[in-house]
Design a protein around this motif. Structure first.
Motif, PDB file in Angstrom:
ATOM      1  N   ALA A  17       0.809  -1.224   0.000  1.00 53.00           N
ATOM      2  CA  ALA A  17       0.000   0.000   0.000  1.00 53.00           C
ATOM      3  C   ALA A  17       0.842   1.274   0.000  1.00 53.00           C
ATOM      4  N   PRO A  18       1.934   1.369   0.779  1.00 53.14           N
ATOM      5  CA  PRO A  18       2.729   2.603   0.745  1.00 53.14           C
ATOM      6  C   PRO A  18       3.306   2.910  -0.633  1.00 53.14           C
ATOM      7  N   GLN A  19       3.706   1.868  -1.351  1.00 55.59           N
ATOM      8  CA  GLN A  19       4.269   2.095  -2.686  1.00 55.59           C
ATOM      9  C   GLN A  19       3.177   2.520  -3.685  1.00 55.59           C
ATOM     10  N   PHE A  20       2.017   1.884  -3.609  1.00 51.27           N
ATOM     11  CA  PHE A  20       0.931   2.280  -4.494  1.00 51.27           C
ATOM     12  C   PHE A  20       0.456   3.698  -4.175  1.00 51.27           C
ATOM     13  N   GLU A  21       0.453   4.040  -2.894  1.00 49.54           N
ATOM     14  CA  GLU A  21       0.057   5.395  -2.504  1.00 49.54           C
ATOM     15  C   GLU A  21       1.057   6.413  -3.048  1.00 49.54           C
ATOM     16  N   MET A  22       2.323   6.100  -2.975  1.00 51.14           N
ATOM     17  CA  MET A  22       3.359   6.994  -3.501  1.00 51.14           C
ATOM     18  C   MET A  22       3.160   7.221  -4.999  1.00 51.14           C
ATOM     19  N   ILE A  23       2.887   6.129  -5.733  1.00 50.49           N
ATOM     20  CA  ILE A  23       2.659   6.253  -7.175  1.00 50.49           C
ATOM     21  C   ILE A  23       1.427   7.121  -7.430  1.00 50.49           C
ATOM     22  N   GLY A  24       0.384   6.926  -6.651  1.00 50.78           N
ATOM     23  CA  GLY A  24      -0.844   7.690  -6.837  1.00 50.78           C
ATOM     24  C   GLY A  24      -0.670   9.179  -6.605  1.00 50.78           C
TER      25      GLY A  24
END
Length: 689
Positions: free
Chosen positions: A132-139
């Motif tokens: 989730a932290p990586q997907f949030e960063m991409i978002g």
């Protein structure tokens, strides 16, 4: 540079500066009762004559009975060895998981990484949520700076997107280590999969696009969003592919070396925010950079500003899923296997979970696992016996170098100097890797995998600007493989390959020199193939040839290319002689000097034993049969097609029939008349080393 690019086993794709015989990932105990002998008479086929097809003569009995397991792309010697090794390593990791030992020890980290991977119920319950932290960063990407920052943070976790980065030896100043950037960012094996217009290529791209859509759907996209996202990914990757060099072009060390100051990179690819990228990577001052493919990075700079940020988000989201799929829940693992295992490689079933997790342990903490392995399964006496064989083989090549009629005195002296300077590493490192800064614990499996990857990224980047560690190894001790590094001018033989049938301390010299001896000769010859010959004794990319001698060498190399271009895997699918040139030169030269070295060993035997037949074969015949049988292998058609298009090694049958057809010693051993398919006429033979 010793970067291994992902694929699998004996035909795994590698960057040009790590030249391997073959690349499976693990080894096995030296002595095993069920292990095959180096020469197995039961594999002969008397109906086939050696002069017709030596590979089939030596191995057809194997092919008639062998079946490829559903979870394998091929079945042969490597897989037999791997099965034994995996059983041994499984015992080690399961014991470590059960009784992990003191916190911070390699035993604790090996055990906890394996245990977290084997907790399938928890992995399935978590899905992709640990990311989730990586997907949030991409978002949250909102501008070019945050785009570069996100890519830097992904790279810091060992995740692939857009291009590759590392800290490696300077190609032209081998004592120095600098920042290294190379093309990348593709989900298909190489750029030609995106650019060819034949029907098979088009269909494969369509299947790839469907796969990307399914993965995005699994992560929560709607069907319409997933389809649109897959189309976006294919569009972005196609643009990258068109700017990328082909596999053949990547084999040119000089053409892939461009040492530049960071300011020059910023001019060349200014649309990409390099300062933000390197800061996020943890390398705020990269120093001089080897920008291996300048045209590719110029395209990256242009794409960074011209490609919509929404497209970059989709692209990065896909690559995050793609790179971690093996460590996520079953639905991601299964879909990843469906395309990359079944469609691309022809596999029928997924490997058991414990084997996949074991591979992750070897990849992440290889020397920690390997240290436990060699204490139990690699006796010092075996190391000394192999070192003696290496000495014979180096001496044989020295004799040949000093007698070459086509090489001048100045070049000959430089060649002998390079041969003498080759460093030999056998079994395991003298200095073990320090994993003290790597934190592995009973946490989500993917977080342990990312921790191990991040550790390796930090370790490589930390080398920049520091002296080269000559004790470093590029493979773990249990690996069934061997390699030559031109930057270090060294050959490395992990303990994993030093076992029967490749090497058996109790076997006759003919068998050992034909099998492991040819491997040793192969790796040494890599220092003098069409790539290795461009590096000097110290490992610098530097010409040490006279103009006339280089021309003669290139003429002889061109003959090898033509020979292998004529081999067909199936109608309309020839071997790529240029792509495989280096490995073919090493195969031919390695077999030739291994034979010469064996003759040295034979001369030390009592005269009464030199002509003694075993299994109906003379010692000379056993040498060549041991070589041919070490390459017995059944391969799935899909995987064979993939490898021919992307791998620098020829298929096994040509790694046998190609070299032996160039050796008059082989023809004499079997009484084969010159002019048959297995005995080329003098004028057609490839005779370099």
């Amino acid at each position: 540079m010793t970067i291994i690019l992902p694929l699998s086993r004996r035909w795994r794709i590698v960057a040009p500066a790590l030249m391997c015989l073959f690349l499976p990932w693990s080894g096995s105990p030296l002595h095993a009762e069920e292990a095959p002998r180096p020469v197995e008479p039961k594999f002969f086929d008397a109906k086939i004559k050696p002069e017709e097809n030596f590979f089939q003569y030596a191995n057809n009995g194997f092919f008639q009975k062998a079946a490829i397991p559903g979870d394998r792309t091929q079945w042969g010697v490597d897989e037999e060895v791997q099965e034994r090794t995996e059983a041994v390593l499984r015992g080690i990791v399961e014991e470590c998981a059960k009784t992990p030992g003191a916190p911070g020890t390699a035993r604790q980290k090996v055990g906890d990484l394996f245990a977290s991977g084997m907790d399938e119920a928890t992995v399935n319950a978590q899905g992709a949520s640990p990311l989730a932290p990586q997907f949030e960063m991409i978002g949250k990407i909102a501008d070019p700076r945050s785009l570069a920052d996100a890519i830097g943070r992904l790279h810091a976790l060992g995740l692939n997107a857009l291009f590759n980065v590392s800290g490696e030896q300077d190609e032209k100043e081998s004592a120095a280590q600098i920042t290294w950037l190379a093309q990348g960012g593709l989900g298909l094996p190489n750029n030609e999969y995106y650019t060819k217009d034949d029907e098979k290529s088009k269909e494969l791209r369509a299947q790839y696009e469907r796969h990307v859509a399914i993965m995005l759907l699994l992560h929560g996209s709607s069907p319409a969003e997933a389809a649109a996202g897959a189309s976006t990914v294919l569009r972005v990757e196609t643009a990258l592919a068109k700017a990328s060099k082909t596999p053949v072009e990547l084999r040119d060390p000089e053409g892939n070396y461009h040492r530049l100051p960071a300011a020059e990179l910023e001019k060349m690819a200014g649309g990409f925010d390099w300062k933000a990228y390197f800061a996020a990577l943890g390398l705020p001052d990269p120093g001089p950079i080897d920008v291996c493919q300048t045209d590719f990075f110029a395209a990256v700079g242009k794409m960074a500003t011209e490609t919509p940020l929404a497209d970059w988000k989709t692209y990065l989201r896909w690559h995050l899923l793609h790179d971690t799929a093996d460590s996520l829940s079953t639905e991601f693992v299964s879909e990843d296997f469906r395309f990359y295992g079944a469609t691309l490689r022809g596999l029928k079933e997924q490997r058991p979970r414990w084997k996949r997790v074991l591979a992750a342990v070897d990849s992440g903490i290889g020397e920690g696992l390997g240290r436990i392995y060699v204490e139990k399964y690699f006796p010092p006496a075996a190391k000394q016996q192999v070192l003696a064989m290496v000495g014979d083989i180096k001496a044989a090549l020295k004799d040949r170098l000093e007698a070459l009629s086509w090489m001048g005195a100045e070049t000959r002296a430089a060649a002998v100097k390079k041969l003498s300077a080759i460093v030999v590493k056998i079994g395991y490192p003298d200095k073990w890797r320090d994993y003290s800064s790597l934190e592995i614990k009973r946490q989500p499996y993917i977080l342990n995998v990312l921790a191990a990857q991040a550790f390796e990224v930090r370790r490589r980047l930390a080398r920049i600007g520091k002296p080269v560690d000559r004790d470093e190894w590029g493979m773990s001790p249990p690996t069934v493989n061997a390699y030559y590094s031109p930057n270090r001018n060294e050959i490395v033989f992990p303990a994993g390959i030093l076992q029967t049938p490749y090497f058996n301390p109790q076997a006759d010299d003919a068998s050992n020199y034909g099998s492991i001896g040819s491997v040793i000769g192969h790796e040494i010859t890599h220092g003098f193939d069409d790539q290795g010959c461009q590096y000097d004794a110290e490992g610098n990319l530097k010409n040490w040839w006279s103009e006339e001698d280089l021309k003669r060498f290139q003429e002889r190399s061109a003959k090898v290319v033509l020979q292998y271009d004529a081999f067909e895997v199936e109608p309309g699918l020839p071997v790529n002689g240029k792509l495989t040139a280096g490995e073919n030169i090493a195969d031919i030269g390695g077999l030739k000097i291994a034979y010469s070295a064996w003759q040295k060993a034979l001369s030390r035997m009592p005269a009464k034993d030199r002509d003694r037949k075993t299994d109906g074969l003379t010692p000379e015949q056993r040498f060549f049969v041991a070589y041919a049988q070490s390459w017995r292998e059944k391969t799935r058609t899909e995987y064979l097609r993939l490898m021919v298009k992307s791998n620098p090694h020829s298929p096994p049958q040509f790694r046998v029939n190609g070299p032996v057809s160039n050796l008059p010693e082989f023809a004499r051993a079997f009484g084969i008349k010159t002019g048959t398919s297995m005995a080329r006429p003098d004028g057609e033979r490839a005779d370099i080393w």
